[in-house]
Design an enzyme around this catalytic site. Structure first.
Site, PDB file in Angstrom:
ATOM      1  N   TYR A   1       9.981   6.084   6.966  1.00 15.82           N
ATOM      2  CA  TYR A   1       9.607   5.451   5.902  1.00 15.82           C
ATOM      3  C   TYR A   1      10.555   5.415   5.029  1.00 15.82           C
ATOM      4  O   TYR A   1      10.576   4.700   3.938  1.00 15.82           O
ATOM      5  CB  TYR A   1       8.276   6.112   5.224  1.00 15.82           C
TER       6      TYR A   1
ATOM      7  N   ASP B   1      -5.712   7.828  10.224  1.00 12.23           N
ATOM      8  CA  ASP B   1      -6.732   6.766  10.604  1.00 12.23           C
ATOM      9  C   ASP B   1      -7.362   6.585  11.856  1.00 12.23           C
ATOM     10  O   ASP B   1      -8.754   6.449  11.722  1.00 12.23           O
ATOM     11  CB  ASP B   1      -5.808   5.186  10.506  1.00 12.23           C
TER      12      ASP B   1
ATOM     13  N   ASP C   1       1.573  10.471  21.764  1.00 14.97           N
ATOM     14  CA  ASP C   1       0.621   9.737  22.564  1.00 14.97           C
ATOM     15  C   ASP C   1      -0.568  10.489  23.090  1.00 14.97           C
ATOM     16  O   ASP C   1      -1.780  10.119  22.845  1.00 14.97           O
ATOM     17  CB  ASP C   1       1.339   8.873  23.617  1.00 14.97           C
TER      18      ASP C   1
HETATM   19  C1  IPM Z   1      -1.513   5.691   3.610  1.00 15.49           C
HETATM   20  C2  IPM Z   1      -1.177   4.290   3.437  1.00 15.49           C
HETATM   21  C3  IPM Z   1       0.496   4.089   2.973  1.00 15.49           C
HETATM   22  C4  IPM Z   1       1.211   4.785   3.869  1.00 15.49           C
HETATM   23  C5  IPM Z   1       0.968   2.730   2.559  1.00 15.49           C
HETATM   24  C6  IPM Z   1       0.072   2.145   1.633  1.00 15.49           C
HETATM   25  C7  IPM Z   1       2.307   2.854   2.201  1.00 15.49           C
HETATM   26  O1  IPM Z   1      -1.394   3.720   4.734  1.00 15.49           O
HETATM   27  O2  IPM Z   1      -1.262   6.429   2.566  1.00 15.49           O
HETATM   28  O3  IPM Z   1      -1.943   6.267   4.426  1.00 15.49           O
HETATM   29  O4  IPM Z   1       1.486   4.359   5.077  1.00 15.49           O
HETATM   30  O5  IPM Z   1       1.584   5.952   3.847  1.00 15.49           O
HETATM   31 MN    MN Z   2      -2.378   4.870   6.028  1.00 12.40          MN
END
Ligand code: IPM
Ligand code: MN
Length: 363
Positions: free
Chosen positions: A139, A245, A217
């Site tokens: 990132y 997620d 994975d």
């Molecule tokens: C999260 C989001 C962020 C990330 C985005 C909006 C930059 O997906 O907080 O999980 O990838 O960290």
């Molecule tokens: Mn996210």
């Protein structure tokens, strides 16, 4: 005692869920007998629209001088071709605040077990915490772009791994004493360093914690096949983004999950893990529970007001039991109605959970 909280409602459904979180914090504070003062600042796309950049100096300063920061959500297709991306403001804020550890708890309330796309017998009782490294890795690496190529660099130092691992080990001690470190050490050199560093720390400082390692994975698969096996999951920035997620499908909606981003000092940054959901923005449909859980984390880890946080979680649990849900969970409540229900339930919590001063006023 008055705590100062900076609110960054952001974009899409961000302002809708932030309104609920603000009211929840306010009421929980009142019940517990302390005060909070809020200031609100444009952030992300909303700030690009107003000031041409996603994070202004003034907003950053307002964040740095706060006791805690609450963030709704950022981003949306509207800014796809803008000079700056809203997300860049979020990354800059995390970096500037030094909030390197992002804690994302995932648990399945019994009433939610038929809301998940997974079978109830698989997910019942699942209760895990993802500790995501938040200010390093791909990132934040150098980005390059040529006409027909692009590159994102992923770098981790031993110190960056150790500090987030320490939080994961310490949290595991307060939970069930199990830590799973997730990497891709069969391919990536950053992951090899990650695994070596975590292993060394484990045997040196945390022999009481049961530590194991999993490739990302395999971890993605195991999370669906046997989620109860996990207690604390420690992982790098991008793997943590993806796995959290995925983990949100255990309780059945990404709208349920909150997060705390912590560094060595205050202020912490508290935000639901969901995005800005532009498709439902402005329609009062968003699920505010992720924001309310983030508000509970703000009270607990951000301000040290554990009792007020417990009040919020008790009220949310009652709403789950009564199946008082928004549309994403098959319920009939709007976002703002869910917020009102929460306040009602907070007010009705048994008085033995309420501080004496408030009881006196109420009687
Ligand atoms: C999260 C989001 C962020 C990330 C985005 C909006 C930059 O997906 O907080 O999980 O990838 O960290
Ligand atoms: Mn996210």
């Amino acid at each position: 005692m008055t705590y100062r909280i900076t609110l960054l409602p952001g974009d899409g459904i961000g302002p809708e869920v932030t309104r609920v979180a603000r009211a929840a914090i306010d009421r929980a504070a009142e019940i517990s007998g302390f005060k909070v003062a809020f200031t609100e600042h444009a952030f992300g796309g909303a700030s690009i629209d107003q000031y041409g950049e996603p994070l202004t100096e003034a907003t950053l300063a307002a964040c740095q001088s706060a006791d805690a920061i609450f963030l709704g959500a950022v981003g949306g297709p509207k800014w796809d071709n803008a000079s700056a991306r809203p997300e860049a403001g979020l990354l800059a804020l995390r970096k500037e605040l030094g909030v390197y550890a992002n804690l994302r708890p995932v648990s399945v309330h019994p009433a939610l077990s038929d809301r998940s796309p997974l079978r109830p017998e698989l997910i019942e009782g699942a209760d895990l915490l993802i500790v995501r490294e938040l200010t390093g890795g791909i990132y934040f690496g150098e980005r390059e772009r040529g006409p027909d190529w692009a590159s994102d660099k992923c770098t981790y130092s031993q110190g960056e791994i150790e500090r987030v691992a320490r939080i994961a080990f310490e949290t595991a001690r307060l939970r069930r004493g199990k830590l799973t470190s997730v990497d891709k050490a069969n391919v990536l050199t950053t992951s090899k360093l990650w695994r070596e560093t975590v292993t060394a720390m484990g045997s040196r400082e945390y022999p009481d914690i049961s530590l194991d390692h999993m490739y990302v994975d395999a971890a993605a698969m195991h999370l669906i096949r046997a989620p109860r096996d996990f207690d604390v999951v420690l992982t790098e920035n991008m793997f943590g983004d993806i796995l959290s997620d995925e983990a949100s499908m255990l309780p059945g909606s990404i709208g349920l999950l909150g997060s705390a981003s912590l560094g060595d000092e205050r202020p912490g940054l508290f935000e639901p893990i969901h995005g800005s959901a532009p498709d439902i923005a402005g329609q009062d449909k968003a699920n505010p529970f992720g924001a309310i859980e983030s508000a509970a984390q703000l009270l607990e880890s951000g301000l040290g007001e554990a009792k007020a946080a417990q009040h919020l979680r008790d009220a949310v649990a009652q709403m789950h039991e009564a199946r008082e849900w928004t549309a994403d969970l098959g319920g009939a409540l709007t976002c703002s109605q869910a917020g009102i229900k929460l306040l009602e339930r907070l007010d009705q919590l048994p008085t033995d959970q309420v501080t004496p001063s408030v009881k006196a006023v109420a009687s």
